[in-house]
Design a protein around this motif. Structure first.
Motif, PDB file in Angstrom:
ATOM      1  N   GLN A 164      48.803  30.652  53.639  1.00 53.32           N
ATOM      2  CA  GLN A 164      49.389  30.348  54.847  1.00 53.32           C
ATOM      3  C   GLN A 164      49.161  29.292  55.594  1.00 53.32           C
ATOM      4  OE1 GLN A 164      47.313  33.953  56.599  1.00 53.32           O
ATOM      5  NE2 GLN A 164      49.239  35.275  56.352  1.00 53.32           N
ATOM      6  N   ASP A 185      41.605  37.525  50.425  1.00 53.92           N
ATOM      7  CA  ASP A 185      41.831  37.344  51.881  1.00 53.92           C
ATOM      8  C   ASP A 185      41.785  35.911  52.231  1.00 53.92           C
ATOM      9  OD1 ASP A 185      42.230  40.015  52.342  1.00 53.92           O
ATOM     10  OD2 ASP A 185      40.066  40.342  52.970  1.00 53.92           O
ATOM     11  N   ASP A 186      40.745  35.077  51.494  1.00 49.59           N
ATOM     12  CA  ASP A 186      40.440  33.861  51.644  1.00 49.59           C
ATOM     13  C   ASP A 186      41.747  33.051  51.174  1.00 49.59           C
ATOM     14  OD1 ASP A 186      38.192  33.888  53.081  1.00 49.59           O
ATOM     15  OD2 ASP A 186      37.152  33.717  51.248  1.00 49.59           O
ATOM     16  N   LYS A 229      44.888  33.156  53.455  1.00 47.28           N
ATOM     17  CA  LYS A 229      44.774  32.154  54.579  1.00 47.28           C
ATOM     18  C   LYS A 229      44.968  30.909  54.034  1.00 47.28           C
ATOM     19  CE  LYS A 229      41.240  34.562  56.725  1.00 47.28           C
ATOM     20  NZ  LYS A 229      39.546  34.798  57.221  1.00 47.28           N
TER      21      LYS A 229
END
Length: 92
Positions: free
Chosen positions: A61, A54-55, A58
């Motif tokens: 992105q 998930d990190d 991010k």
């Protein structure tokens, strides 16, 4: 600017050696917004190695966002985002 470049290169070396946490530490020492595209992509790579998907997403992105209008759908970072999304669906 030179400090940022040195830390970015140290992070590349650390990640190549398999030391993802040390790579993140080098990236954390960089001045904010320095080499944002490259540093966020490398941060994502290190986070993937650490299993922090998930990190990593991010960070990838943020790298694409830093590209601004120059970002294309077929850039390398976008492919890494797509790979994470695909792997997440397979693991569900």
């Amino acid at each position: 600017e030179l400090k940022a470049l040195v830390e970015l290169r140290i992070a590349h070396v650390q990640l190549a050696k398999g030391s993802a946490q040390e790579a993140l530490s080098a990236l954390d020492r960089m001045p904010a917004n320095s080499y944002a595209i490259e540093s966020q992509e490398l941060r994502g790579d290190a986070l993937v190695k650490l299993g922090r998907r998930d990190d990593a997403l991010k960070a990838y992105q943020a790298s694409v966002s830093a590209m601004g209008a120059h970002a294309s759908q077929d850039n390398e970072v976008q492919m890494k985002i797509d790979d994470l999304a695909t792997a997440g669906k397979q693991g569900a």
